[in-house]
Write a protein that holds these residues in place. Structure first.
Motif, PDB file in Angstrom:
ATOM      1  N   LYS A   5       0.812  -1.247   0.018  1.00 53.04           N
ATOM      2  CA  LYS A   5      -0.012  -0.195  -0.105  1.00 53.04           C
ATOM      3  C   LYS A   5       0.754   1.202   0.128  1.00 53.04           C
ATOM      4  N   LYS A   6       2.211   1.109   0.409  1.00 48.69           N
ATOM      5  CA  LYS A   6       2.939   2.233   0.427  1.00 48.69           C
ATOM      6  C   LYS A   6       4.189   2.045  -0.383  1.00 48.69           C
ATOM      7  N   CYS A   7       4.779   3.439  -0.843  1.00 47.23           N
ATOM      8  CA  CYS A   7       5.920   3.466  -1.559  1.00 47.23           C
ATOM      9  C   CYS A   7       6.672   4.420  -0.900  1.00 47.23           C
ATOM     10  N   LEU A   8       7.999   4.052  -0.487  1.00 47.42           N
ATOM     11  CA  LEU A   8       8.931   5.109   0.100  1.00 47.42           C
ATOM     12  C   LEU A   8       9.970   5.514  -0.966  1.00 47.42           C
ATOM     13  N   PHE A   9      10.238   6.856  -0.829  1.00 46.50           N
ATOM     14  CA  PHE A   9      11.017   7.637  -1.853  1.00 46.50           C
ATOM     15  C   PHE A   9      12.206   8.199  -1.202  1.00 46.50           C
ATOM     16  N   PRO A  10      13.461   7.617  -1.104  1.00 44.59           N
ATOM     17  CA  PRO A  10      14.485   8.082  -0.542  1.00 44.59           C
ATOM     18  C   PRO A  10      15.039   9.049  -1.429  1.00 44.59           C
ATOM     19  N   ALA A  11      14.772  10.408  -0.929  1.00 46.66           N
ATOM     20  CA  ALA A  11      15.158  11.544  -1.724  1.00 46.66           C
ATOM     21  C   ALA A  11      15.779  12.631  -1.103  1.00 46.66           C
ATOM     22  N   ALA A  48       1.037   0.653  -9.825  1.00 45.00           N
ATOM     23  CA  ALA A  48       1.083  -0.320  -9.226  1.00 45.00           C
ATOM     24  C   ALA A  48      -0.145  -0.612  -8.066  1.00 45.00           C
ATOM     25  N   GLY A  49      -0.843   0.401  -8.109  1.00 43.19           N
ATOM     26  CA  GLY A  49      -2.011   0.516  -6.995  1.00 43.19           C
ATOM     27  C   GLY A  49      -1.737   0.924  -5.812  1.00 43.19           C
ATOM     28  N   ILE A  50      -0.847   1.526  -5.814  1.00 42.35           N
ATOM     29  CA  ILE A  50      -0.234   2.260  -4.556  1.00 42.35           C
ATOM     30  C   ILE A  50      -0.884   3.925  -4.365  1.00 42.35           C
ATOM     31  N   THR A  51      -1.105   4.315  -3.169  1.00 45.09           N
ATOM     32  CA  THR A  51      -1.583   5.618  -2.882  1.00 45.09           C
ATOM     33  C   THR A  51      -1.060   6.179  -2.112  1.00 45.09           C
ATOM     34  N   GLU A  52      -0.310   5.633  -0.900  1.00 44.70           N
ATOM     35  CA  GLU A  52       0.257   6.132  -0.077  1.00 44.70           C
ATOM     36  C   GLU A  52       1.863   6.392  -0.178  1.00 44.70           C
ATOM     37  N   MET A  53       2.274   7.625  -0.337  1.00 43.48           N
ATOM     38  CA  MET A  53       3.470   7.900  -0.683  1.00 43.48           C
ATOM     39  C   MET A  53       4.304   8.471   0.367  1.00 43.48           C
ATOM     40  N   ALA A  54       5.429   7.884   0.860  1.00 43.44           N
ATOM     41  CA  ALA A  54       6.341   8.193   1.835  1.00 43.44           C
ATOM     42  C   ALA A  54       7.589   8.888   1.436  1.00 43.44           C
ATOM     43  N   ILE A  55       7.895  10.003   1.616  1.00 43.47           N
ATOM     44  CA  ILE A  55       9.202  10.528   1.111  1.00 43.47           C
ATOM     45  C   ILE A  55      10.152  11.080   2.298  1.00 43.47           C
ATOM     46  N   VAL A  56      11.195  10.425   1.888  1.00 46.49           N
ATOM     47  CA  VAL A  56      12.387  10.882   2.813  1.00 46.49           C
ATOM     48  C   VAL A  56      13.102  12.083   2.449  1.00 46.49           C
ATOM     49  N   THR A  57      13.098  13.381   3.042  1.00 45.45           N
ATOM     50  CA  THR A  57      13.739  14.483   2.402  1.00 45.45           C
ATOM     51  C   THR A  57      14.829  14.854   3.500  1.00 45.45           C
ATOM     52  N   CYS A  97      -3.632  10.411  -4.010  1.00 45.41           N
ATOM     53  CA  CYS A  97      -2.795   9.908  -3.192  1.00 45.41           C
ATOM     54  C   CYS A  97      -2.403  10.840  -1.867  1.00 45.41           C
ATOM     55  N   SER A  98      -1.910  10.250  -0.761  1.00 43.84           N
ATOM     56  CA  SER A  98      -1.606  11.054   0.260  1.00 43.84           C
ATOM     57  C   SER A  98       0.033  10.888   0.443  1.00 43.84           C
ATOM     58  N   PHE A  99       0.525  11.851   0.899  1.00 45.38           N
ATOM     59  CA  PHE A  99       1.990  12.068   1.017  1.00 45.38           C
ATOM     60  C   PHE A  99       2.376  12.535   2.302  1.00 45.38           C
ATOM     61  N   SER A 100       3.340  11.788   3.026  1.00 51.76           N
ATOM     62  CA  SER A 100       3.874  12.004   4.198  1.00 51.76           C
ATOM     63  C   SER A 100       5.509  12.218   4.113  1.00 51.76           C
ATOM     64  N   TYR A 101       6.078  12.875   4.883  1.00 51.82           N
ATOM     65  CA  TYR A 101       7.453  13.210   4.651  1.00 51.82           C
ATOM     66  C   TYR A 101       8.145  13.141   6.180  1.00 51.82           C
ATOM     67  N   THR A 102       9.349  12.750   6.096  1.00 54.75           N
ATOM     68  CA  THR A 102      10.188  12.750   7.038  1.00 54.75           C
ATOM     69  C   THR A 102      11.557  13.236   6.685  1.00 54.75           C
ATOM     70  N   ARG A 103      12.340  13.636   7.832  1.00 49.25           N
ATOM     71  CA  ARG A 103      13.591  14.037   7.189  1.00 49.25           C
ATOM     72  C   ARG A 103      14.982  13.166   7.579  1.00 49.25           C
ATOM     73  N   GLN A 104      15.916  13.053   6.790  1.00 45.35           N
ATOM     74  CA  GLN A 104      16.929  12.277   7.191  1.00 45.35           C
ATOM     75  C   GLN A 104      17.754  13.527   7.476  1.00 45.35           C
ATOM     76  N   VAL A 105      18.262  13.446   8.882  1.00 46.60           N
ATOM     77  CA  VAL A 105      19.270  14.641   9.340  1.00 46.60           C
ATOM     78  C   VAL A 105      20.918  14.663   8.860  1.00 46.60           C
TER      79      VAL A 105
END
Ligand code: UTP
Length: 275
Positions: A5-11, A48-57, A97-105
């Motif tokens: 359900k979720k896709c992680l984007f290390p960015a 691919a049927g995924i709607t929850e996007m999780a982005i590492v910024t 889609c929903s978007f959530s973000y977290t930071r890599q410090v």
């Protein structure tokens, strides 16, 4: 059967190969013709049927969040003109889609970026897209092909492709036994081997499906090549237990993390759009 359900984007990477363009702008916002790399990645996940996007910024990456948000002034300005159409796809993505973000410090490598993403993923299998690997297919997207395979194998899956022997130094390289056409059960993998050390010429590219036990494994894996936390090293632990499939996908990949690959992708896409 668990679904993805979720896709992680290390960015969060610095994108130093694109300086000075990436001094104040994330590499993932570089456009292929008019669409940024991150949007191609999100569209592939949606296919691919995924709607929850999780982005590492990281620092200097705010443009990524702004891209998937409303821009009132701009949208007001182009309302009723033929330019409105140019934003319709982005609006559709935002609606669906929903978007959530977290930071890599601290940028301690791809494995670390994935570990940082744990708080957005939780305890479920998930997809990973490295948006600077731009993939195009004639039919199903690369991630759709992998999600289908996951239904069968229910273990971690990495996308692989044949690379010239003298380029193994740029990739994680696998060794494995063929299960069926294009599908390998991985027994070993080496991060950035010299051509002499490489166990094959099958390289891992930026598409993964990972089972959530990977987080604990990353935590317990010491830093590897270049002092970075490598996802390949963590995957090796899963592979030793028979739990990683390598999939030779149908389609074409452009390495848009390099200037040459980015220019090739741009030329190819521009040509396609104008044919
Ligand atoms: P790369 O090594 O290709 O990206 O990492 P980079 O470090 O940004 O590029 P250069 O070499 O300086 O030009 C592969 C992917 O992993 C992410 C990057 O954003 C890219 O999508 N990454 C890498 C992180 O999110 N965090 C890291 O600490 C390292």
């Amino acid at each position: 059967m668990s679904q993805i359900k979720k896709c992680l984007f290390p960015a969060a990477g610095y994108g130093t190969r694109f300086l000075p363009a990436t001094k104040a702008m994330p590499k993932e916002m570089l456009p292929i013709v008019t669409k940024p790399l991150i949007q191609y990645g999100v569209e592939e996940a949606m296919q691919a049927g995924i709607t929850e996007m999780a982005i590492v910024t990281g620092r200097g990456k705010r443009a990524l969040e702004d891209h998937f948000d409303i821009s009132f002034e701009l949208e007001h300005q182009i309302q009723g003109s033929d330019k409105e159409e140019m934003l319709s796809e982005t609006r559709r993505i935002m609606d669906q889609c929903s978007f959530s973000y977290t930071r890599q410090v601290e940028m301690k490598g791809l494995g670390h970026a994935i570990l940082v993403g744990r708080r957005l993923i939780g305890l479920e299998p998930f997809a990973v897209i490295l948006a600077d690997d731009y993939c195009i297919t004639e039919g199903e997207s690369v991630l759709s092909q992998m999600v289908k395979l996951y239904q069968k194998y229910q273990c971690s899956i990495v996308a692989i492709e044949e690379v010239p022997r003298n380029e193994t130094l740029k990739y994680g390289v696998i060794e494995g036994d063929i299960e069926s056409e294009n599908v390998y059960r991985i027994s070993n993998m080496v991060e950035k081997p010299t051509p002499e050390q490489a166990p094959s010429n099958l390289a891992i590219i930026g598409r993964y499906i990972l089972t959530p036990d990977i987080f604990k494994i990353i935590e317990n894996t010491p830093p590897g090549k270049n002092g970075e936390m490598q996802i390949t090293d963590a995957l090796l632990t899963q592979a030793k237990a028979g739990g990683v499939i390598g999939y030779r996908f149908q389609g074409q990949r452009f390495d848009c993390g390099s200037v040459a690959g980015y220019i090739d992708a741009t030329n190819y896409t521009y040509q396609q759009q104008n044919d």
